[in-house]
Scaffold this active site. Structure first.
Site, PDB file in Angstrom:
ATOM      1  N   ASP A  11       0.523 -13.547  -3.562  1.00 40.08           N
ATOM      2  CA  ASP A  11      -0.028 -12.217  -3.404  1.00 40.08           C
ATOM      3  C   ASP A  11       1.040 -10.329  -2.960  1.00 40.08           C
ATOM      4  OD1 ASP A  11      -2.581 -10.091  -2.808  1.00 40.08           O
ATOM      5  OD2 ASP A  11      -1.481 -10.547  -0.946  1.00 40.08           O
ATOM      6  N   ALA A  13       0.874  -7.023  -1.642  1.00 42.68           N
ATOM      7  CA  ALA A  13       0.895  -6.597  -0.507  1.00 42.68           C
ATOM      8  C   ALA A  13       0.369  -7.405   1.222  1.00 42.68           C
ATOM      9  CB  ALA A  13      -0.159  -5.510  -0.237  1.00 42.68           C
ATOM     10  N   ALA A  45     -11.251  -0.214   7.351  1.00 37.11           N
ATOM     11  CA  ALA A  45     -10.972  -1.132   5.042  1.00 37.11           C
ATOM     12  C   ALA A  45     -10.449  -2.142   5.515  1.00 37.11           C
ATOM     13  CB  ALA A  45      -9.979   0.557   5.487  1.00 37.11           C
ATOM     14  N   MET A  49     -10.106  -7.163   2.822  1.00 37.88           N
ATOM     15  CA  MET A  49      -8.474  -7.079   1.793  1.00 37.88           C
ATOM     16  C   MET A  49      -8.455  -8.658   1.267  1.00 37.88           C
ATOM     17  SD  MET A  49      -6.562  -5.102   0.944  1.00 37.88           S
ATOM     18  CE  MET A  49      -7.243  -3.045   2.925  1.00 37.88           C
ATOM     19  N   LYS A  53     -10.507  -3.457  -6.254  1.00 33.33           N
ATOM     20  CA  LYS A  53     -10.836  -2.461  -5.415  1.00 33.33           C
ATOM     21  C   LYS A  53     -11.635  -2.373  -5.743  1.00 33.33           C
ATOM     22  CE  LYS A  53      -6.116  -2.625  -3.854  1.00 33.33           C
ATOM     23  NZ  LYS A  53      -6.381  -4.303  -2.670  1.00 33.33           N
ATOM     24  N   HIS A  56     -14.241  -3.989  -3.583  1.00 34.87           N
ATOM     25  CA  HIS A  56     -13.424  -3.983  -2.485  1.00 34.87           C
ATOM     26  C   HIS A  56     -14.301  -2.986  -1.284  1.00 34.87           C
ATOM     27  CE1 HIS A  56     -10.039  -3.409   1.308  1.00 34.87           C
ATOM     28  NE2 HIS A  56     -11.391  -2.566   1.461  1.00 34.87           N
ATOM     29  N   ARG A 161     -10.642 -12.610  -7.289  1.00 36.73           N
ATOM     30  CA  ARG A 161     -10.869 -12.970  -6.025  1.00 36.73           C
ATOM     31  C   ARG A 161     -11.830 -13.310  -5.083  1.00 36.73           C
ATOM     32  NH1 ARG A 161      -5.976 -10.388  -3.551  1.00 36.73           N
ATOM     33  NH2 ARG A 161      -3.901 -11.996  -4.323  1.00 36.73           N
ATOM     34  N   ASP A 187      -1.973 -13.485   1.917  1.00 42.25           N
ATOM     35  CA  ASP A 187      -1.853 -12.589   3.445  1.00 42.25           C
ATOM     36  C   ASP A 187      -3.811 -12.313   4.298  1.00 42.25           C
ATOM     37  OD1 ASP A 187      -2.675  -9.432   4.139  1.00 42.25           O
ATOM     38  OD2 ASP A 187      -1.467 -10.518   2.458  1.00 42.25           O
TER      39      ASP A 187
END
Length: 270
Positions: A11, A13, A45, A49, A53, A56, A161, A187
């Site tokens: 990944d 970030a 927020a 994750m 986006k 999200h 994902r 992460d």
């Protein structure tokens, strides 16, 4: 040799750059505020994750707490038009700021060098759209990190994902012979699901990413007890999601690769 790994798929970030994954989370807060004058906390927020986006934002609208607050404020659930508007607000903010969060997580360059020294390839997937990643990839390359391929959340018609498609596109792009000889490192829980659905070994990062929410300075100054407390809070969700291994940061990955190769040598598969 069937017990040798072929590739690691990272990944971005919270995994290789942007310790704590602060670039996207703060911008979600800002985008909700700018688009609808709607207040979102950093913790809220962070919740979805790892997803693309747009997805999200959709997940935030469906969140029981955020969704109820939205309903109370506007008298209706969040619509696709609302999501589109927030996303259109989010995107230029993310493009503008992402390079400011391109610092490599400590241990990244050393780990990448060790992986390449084993003759392995480096893939990457991300919840960022391609427009954002063009900026981030250039900034990361200037700091010495350039994977062999990058697949973005908006690259594939099949989606992103937690499905396997981005990771499997890396398999195609890298010419990998077996998904069982690939390792997905992430992460986020959707990123772990991506690797599992693709048939790969998976490694969760407990302290460098979004679930921990630590800045690099907070991580570096934390006592052993403070790190243990965060580790104990974050790790169970990774284990429940099916992660084969959970470590603190990318700096601890190489011994895990040794263990995976030993397990492959014993005939084990993800």
């Amino acid at each position: 040799m069937q017990h040798r790994l072929e590739a690691v798929i990272f990944d971005w970030a919270g995994t290789t750059v942007d310790f704590g994954s602060f670039a996207p989370t703060q911008i979600f807060v800002d985008a909700f505020r700018q688009a609808f004058d709607f207040e979102l906390s950093l913790a809220e927020a962070r919740g979805p994750m790892g997803l693309g986006k747009w997805q999200h934002i959709e997940a935030l609208g469906a969140d029981p707490v955020v969704g109820a607050r939205w309903q109370a404020r506007f008298g209706r659930p969040m619509s696709h038009a609302d999501i589109d508007h927030i996303y259109r607000t989010f995107l230029p903010l993310q493009v503008e700021r992402v390079a400011a969060h391109a610092d490599l997580i400590p241990g990244t360059l050393e780990t990448i060098a060790a992986i390449r020294g084993r003759g392995m390839k480096i893939g990457s997937t991300t919840g960022y759209p391609r427009q954002v990643m063009e900026r981030l990839m250039a900034a990361a390359e200037a700091k010495g990190y350039a994977p062999d391929c990058t697949v973005c959340a908006d690259d594939l018609e099949a989606g992103a994902r937690p499905g396997p498609w981005m990771a499997l596109q890396c398999v195609l792009d890298l010419g990998i012979g077996s998904v069982a000889r690939c390792v997905k490192v992430d992460d986020t829980l959707p990123g772990i699901a991506e690797g599992i659905h693709a048939g790969m070994w998976t490694v969760g990062l407990a302290l460098s990413g979004s679930p921990a929410g630590l800045t690099l300075a907070e991580y570096e100054t934390a006592s052993a007890e403070e790190r243990r407390a965060v580790r104990e809070r974050v790790t169970p969700a990774f284990v429940e999601a099916g992660a084969h291994f959970v470590i603190d940061t990318i700096a601890e990955l190489v011994p895990v690769l040794d263990e995976i190769e030993a397990r492959l040598g014993r005939g084990e598969r993800p």
